[in-house]
Scaffold this motif. Structure first.
Motif, mmCIF file in Angstrom:
data_model
loop_
_atom_site.group_PDB
_atom_site.id
_atom_site.type_symbol
_atom_site.label_atom_id
_atom_site.label_comp_id
_atom_site.label_asym_id
_atom_site.label_seq_id
_atom_site.Cartn_x
_atom_site.Cartn_y
_atom_site.Cartn_z
ATOM 1 N N MET B 226 0.833 -1.194 0.000
ATOM 2 C CA MET B 226 0.000 0.000 0.000
ATOM 3 C C MET B 226 0.878 1.258 0.000
ATOM 4 O O MET B 226 0.593 2.226 -0.705
ATOM 5 N N MET B 227 1.966 1.215 0.778
ATOM 6 C CA MET B 227 2.901 2.350 0.789
ATOM 7 C C MET B 227 3.489 2.558 -0.608
ATOM 8 O O MET B 227 3.680 3.691 -1.044
ATOM 9 N N ARG B 229 2.146 1.883 -3.463
ATOM 10 C CA ARG B 229 1.162 2.535 -4.320
ATOM 11 C C ARG B 229 0.998 4.000 -3.929
ATOM 12 O O ARG B 229 0.758 4.862 -4.780
ATOM 13 N N ALA B 230 1.145 4.279 -2.636
ATOM 14 C CA ALA B 230 1.070 5.675 -2.186
ATOM 15 C C ALA B 230 2.232 6.484 -2.763
ATOM 16 O O ALA B 230 2.072 7.653 -3.107
ATOM 17 N N LYS B 232 3.635 5.989 -5.639
ATOM 18 C CA LYS B 232 3.293 6.274 -7.027
ATOM 19 C C LYS B 232 2.286 7.415 -7.086
ATOM 20 O O LYS B 232 2.315 8.246 -7.980
ATOM 21 N N SER B 233 1.384 7.447 -6.106
ATOM 22 C CA SER B 233 0.271 8.381 -6.151
ATOM 23 C C SER B 233 0.684 9.795 -5.749
ATOM 24 O O SER B 233 0.363 10.757 -6.449
ATOM 25 N N ASN B 234 1.374 9.939 -4.622
ATOM 26 C CA ASN B 234 1.667 11.286 -4.136
ATOM 27 C C ASN B 234 2.794 11.247 -3.096
ATOM 28 O O ASN B 234 2.566 11.004 -1.913
#
Lengths: 251, 398
Positions: B226-227, B229-230, B232-234
């Protein structure tokens, strides 16, 4: 002695003096607003508090420790959360995942790599995330992709992400910028509720006088990189120096 | 099941079933028939499916989750191959120590290269990884010849010490194996006109791939995933949320490098030689194509992409103009020649053209890759039957 003590802070960008001799003391569990015309140095000051910028001179003490030279994630771990002018959320993640990340950061610190555990087994954290989402009336949106939400919802989500970490100091950078009046009032109510319910210190940068006077216990007026006055809201309204610097320039 | 959610466990079991029955599924056409050349159920190709599947699964952990596009992952594949062959030369023909050393070595290389490359993001990161990989390719090809075998590649020799195995009795080169099972051994089953081949090497690789796939699911569903993906996101929000993205991205880089090393070791286990061309930049580009074609950031996508590309590389490239003429022989002569002339550029050595067109079509029309295509088909079917309860919500990508 306040929870946040800013002493003689100065910052230059080349020839431009963005901040000079800024002194600021934010008392614990108060709401301190920093207002001032465009270009007064409000955002620069805020960036000095969260580790994005390092001031050239002076000191910034939070909770008895200096924040200077620490990076943003270390300063967050000290207990400062920041809400941005345009909501900064994890747009590719769901609302629920957005809430879990600050909870993991709070519980495990900046580094722990739990690659073999499952998010769905973290019952305690999930409950905490859901309670917070319920508090901001977003529980029904928990499976939504956060990119697809309205700006007002993104703002509320960002606020919830900061609050779920139970910060000692919440920094708000124009939290109602670009919002409709109804959303602004909702945000004010939300912040008032937070103030009433929790032991939290809030420092807010704001253009909207309505927001400032509804929330703030103390107001500092910044003009051209220096604090002009610091006083209670009722004294700020009629202060001649403020009217001159603030209203005189923007109107 | 296995500590997975029901949906993920189903996916894992599905992939397990597909790999176990692959010798049947990939050989749908009877031997000797005109369609037999589309059969992919021969050991060499099946091994490649799963080995490149592992490579792509690992690459996807980095690229799919964090968004960091490495253009040098073949370097770790090469390191894994060299390390495995050296283990065959020095210690034993057993594949387990070879795989172990390969994974450790590629992990160390990934740690070093990742530590430096991850100081930059975006295109600069890609260029740095590309530079490292090409540097390693050039070194392996020239200066490091004593270690890598240079142009001829690293090969086994009768004079190798092989401390644990001792000398070979019959004067033949030994073959890689696992406690007496030789990787190249196969059993054949003839059912009517069909011939199915069950190869030990393939099944060994398949089991390793299932383990790798399982591990990838765990990573995807973990707080760590999850981190990533975070990240990648912001990254800005992540910083202000009290997390340092650097150790997370570096860990993802090392894990994906180790996956690549594992794939390289399996390649060497199936055929014990290692050449520098495995580290060439086209090999790095290939895994990027596989991941994008299958579906970036999805669990099953990279495996599908690896399968699709390896299938085309081996099957479409085998079709030649004689075969085409055979297919269209029923047409009048002029028309037959015309159609063959039209199709000819897309087959044989022209398979890259076919691949390129398919790749373009996928990127333009299905940005989520083959997985998105599958989801759209599934959704279209569900819409026809509105009484199924699942049709209301769209599931996130597998």
């Amino acid at each position: 002695m306040g929870i946040l003590e800013v002493k003689d802070v100065g910052k230059r960008f080349g020839g431009l003096k963005a901040l000079s001799d800024v002194n600021l003391s934010v008392k614990e569990n108060s709401c301190h607003a920093i207002i001032g015309p465009n270009g007064a140095g409000k955002s620069t000051l805020l960036n000095c508090l969260v580790g994005k910028l390092i001031p050239d001179t002076g000191s910034v003490m939070f909770d008895g420790q200096s924040v200077l030279g620490r990076s943003p994630h270390e300063i967050n771990q000290m207990g400062i959360s920041r809400v941005f002018q345009t909501p900064e959320i994890f747009a590719d993640l769901t609302v629920f995942e957005n809430m879990m990340i600050p909870l993991f950061a709070k519980r495990d610190g900046a580094y722990r790599l739990h690659a073999y555990e499952s998010v769905s087994n973290e019952r305690a954290l999930i409950e905490e995330a859901e309670r917070m989402l319920d508090d901001v009336n977003m529980l029904d949106k928990r499976h939504m992709h956060s990119a697809s939400m309205s700006r007002g919802d993104k703002r509320r989500l960002e606020m919830a992400m900061c609050l779920v970490q139970n910060p000692k100091l919440l920094l708000l950078d124009e939290p109602t910028a670009g919002m409709a009046r109804a959303d602004t009032n909702n945000t004010i109510d939300l912040l008032k509720e937070i103030k009433a319910k929790r032991d939290i210190t809030i420092a807010i940068i704001e253009h909207d006088m309505h927001v400032v006077f509804s929330l703030a216990d103390r107001i500092t007026v910044l003009a051209q990189g220096t604090p002009l006055v610091e006083d209670a809201p009722e004294n700020i309204k009629g202060h001649p120096k403020v009217q001159e610097a603030y209203l005189g320039e923007t109107h | 099941m296995f500590g997975l959610e029901k949906k993920d466990a189903t996916l894992l079991l599905l992939v397990a079933a597909l790999t176990i029955f692959a010798p049947f599924l990939l050989n749908p056409f009877p031997e000797g028939s005109a369609m037999a050349q589309f059969n992919a159920g021969y050991p060499d190709l099946m091994q490649r499916f799963v080995i490149f599947g592992i490579f792509a699964i690992g690459f996807n952990i980095l690229f799919g989750l964090t968004g960091y596009l490495s253009f040098g992952h073949a370097a770790f594949l090469g390191v894994g191959s060299y390390a495995a062959v050296w283990m065959f030369k020095l210690l034993s023909m057993n594949v387990l120590p070879a795989i172990l050393l390969a994974v450790v070595m590629s992990g160390l290389f990934a740690l070093l290269i990742g530590y430096i490359s991850l100081r930059r993001s975006g295109i600069y990161f890609s260029i740095l990884t590309l530079a490292f990989a090409q540097m390693m390719f050039a070194l392996a090809y020239s200066v490091l010849t004593p270690i890598t075998g240079g142009e001829t590649g690293l090969q086994l020799a009768l004079s190798d010490p092989r401390i644990l195995d001792g000398g070979t009795a019959d004067g033949n080169l030994p073959v890689p194996g696992l406690f007496g099972l030789e990787m190249r051994d196969s059993a054949q089953l003839e059912l009517g006109a069909w011939v199915f081949t069950f190869n030990i090497g393939y099944y060994f690789c398949a089991i390793v791939m299932l383990l790798a796939f399982y591990l990838a699911i765990r990573i995807f569903r973990s707080p760590f995933g999850m981190m990533l993906r975070a990240i990648k996101s912001n990254q800005q929000r992540l910083n202000y949320t009290g997390l340092n993205p650097k150790p997370y991205t570096l860990a993802a880089f090392v894990i994906s490098g180790m996956y690549a090393g594992l794939a390289g070791a399996l390649m060497a286990s199936m055929d014990p030689l290692a050449g520098a061309e495995r580290m060439f930049w086209t090999a790095s580009g290939e895994v990027v194509l596989m991941t994008i074609l299958g579906g970036v950031g999805t669990l099953i996508g990279p495996v599908l992409g690896a399968g699709a590309i390896k299938y085309m590389e081996n099957i479409i490239s085998k079709i030649n103009s004689d075969i085409l003429h055979g297919w269209f022989a029923f047409l009048p002569d002029g028309l037959e020649d015309f159609i063959v002339a039209v199709i000819y550029p897309f087959i044989g050595k022209g398979w890259h053209l076919t691949l390129g067109l398919i790749f373009m079509a996928v990127v333009i029309f299905l940005p989520g890759g083959l997985v998105e295509g599958g989801q759209r088909i599934a959704r279209a079917f569900r819409r026809k039957k509105p009484d199924t309860p699942k049709s209301a919500k769209t599931e996130p990508a597998e």
